[in-house]
Design a protein around this motif. Structure first.
Motif, short mmCIF file in Angstrom:
data_model
loop_
_atom_site.label_atom_id
_atom_site.label_comp_id
_atom_site.label_asym_id
_atom_site.label_seq_id
_atom_site.Cartn_x
_atom_site.Cartn_y
_atom_site.Cartn_z
N GLY A 217 0.77 -1.19 0.01
CA GLY A 217 0.06 -0.06 -0.05
C GLY A 217 0.95 1.33 -0.12
N CYS A 218 1.94 1.23 0.69
CA CYS A 218 2.88 2.38 0.74
C CYS A 218 3.55 2.69 -0.47
CB CYS A 218 3.70 2.41 1.79
SG CYS A 218 3.57 2.15 3.80
N PHE A 219 3.96 1.66 -0.99
CA PHE A 219 4.66 1.58 -2.50
C PHE A 219 3.45 2.37 -3.50
CE2 PHE A 219 5.30 -0.50 -6.72
CZ PHE A 219 6.70 0.11 -6.91
N ALA A 220 2.07 1.83 -3.45
CA ALA A 220 1.25 2.28 -4.24
C ALA A 220 1.13 3.67 -4.10
CB ALA A 220 -0.15 1.71 -4.42
N TYR A 221 1.02 4.15 -2.96
CA TYR A 221 0.59 5.41 -2.43
C TYR A 221 1.63 6.42 -2.92
CZ TYR A 221 0.10 9.54 0.23
OH TYR A 221 -0.02 11.01 0.78
N GLN A 222 3.02 6.02 -2.53
CA GLN A 222 4.11 6.88 -2.90
C GLN A 222 4.14 6.97 -4.54
OE1 GLN A 222 5.80 8.76 -0.97
NE2 GLN A 222 5.68 7.64 0.97
N LEU A 223 4.05 6.06 -5.36
CA LEU A 223 3.93 6.01 -6.70
C LEU A 223 3.00 7.09 -7.06
CD1 LEU A 223 4.39 2.46 -8.20
CD2 LEU A 223 6.18 4.23 -7.93
#
Length: 203
Positions: free
Chosen positions: A75-81
């Motif tokens: 989820g963090c990866f998707a949010y940062q992207l």
């Protein structure tokens, strides 16, 4: 419940890092410990993805805690992207290019974070000379930078200035070809973090 090894605890601590780095900027607080994570978003995204891979490779058991934090890291990866995409060609510009005729009510400006320790002032002066903006605003500028930028007043017509040379990475210098009115230095965030408020008279 399985007994966690030292490697498990180390892996869990690593899994927590991107989650904290993603959540802290969401807190409405101006302290640097919260705001600093607004900037290294590509790095946080990379660490999130790395944590997911390491968790998959190193985890010896399917404990719910590791599964939960693996999902959180995804989820963090998707949010940062998503946050990064705003600064790429994938996002529509929020400010459109003006294509009409100059009616005397337009303003051009250059904002430059010069980095206090940087001594390549010629690069910035070259850009200013090339684009000849109405307004130049520098950030992180100290006394050395003020001396280098004095040429803007002497030779390039920037007769209106507000100068705040500081050595704490919060120095600012404002140079304007257009008249400034009611210019003042304010400290909204902290006493050692200045801001400049001014009215500008258009042509």
């Amino acid at each position: 419940m399985p007994e966690f090894s030292f490697t498990d605890w180390l892996l869990f601590a690593l899994l927590c890092v991107p989650v904290l780095a993603t959540l802290l900027p969401l807190v409405n607080h101006n302290h640097w410990s919260f705001r600093i994570f607004d900037f290294p978003r590509p790095q946080i995204a990379a660490v999130s993805l790395l944590c997911v891979v390491l968790n998959y490779v190193l985890q010896q058991h399917e404990h719910w805690l590791f599964v939960a934090f693996e999902i959180l890291n995804l989820g963090c990866f998707a949010y940062q992207l998503k946050e990064i995409s705003a600064y790429t060609r994938l996002s529509k510009p929020e400010v459109l290019r003006y294509r009409g005729e100059d009616d005397g009510r337009t303003v051009s400006l250059i904002t430059a974070n010069v980095l206090t320790g940087n001594r390549r002032s010629g690069l910035l002066l070259g850009q200013i000379g090339r684009y000849r903006p109405d307004v130049v605003l520098t950030l992180e500028s100290d006394d050395w930078w003020e001396r280098q930028l004095a040429v803007l007043e002497r030779e390039q017509g920037y007769g209106y200035t507000v100068k705040i040379p500081l050595d704490n990475l919060y120095g600012m210098h404002l140079y304007s070809r257009l008249p400034l009115r009611n210019a003042e230095v304010r400290h909204w965030v902290a006493e050692d973090i200045p801001s400049i408020a001014a009215e500008m008279q258009l042509r």
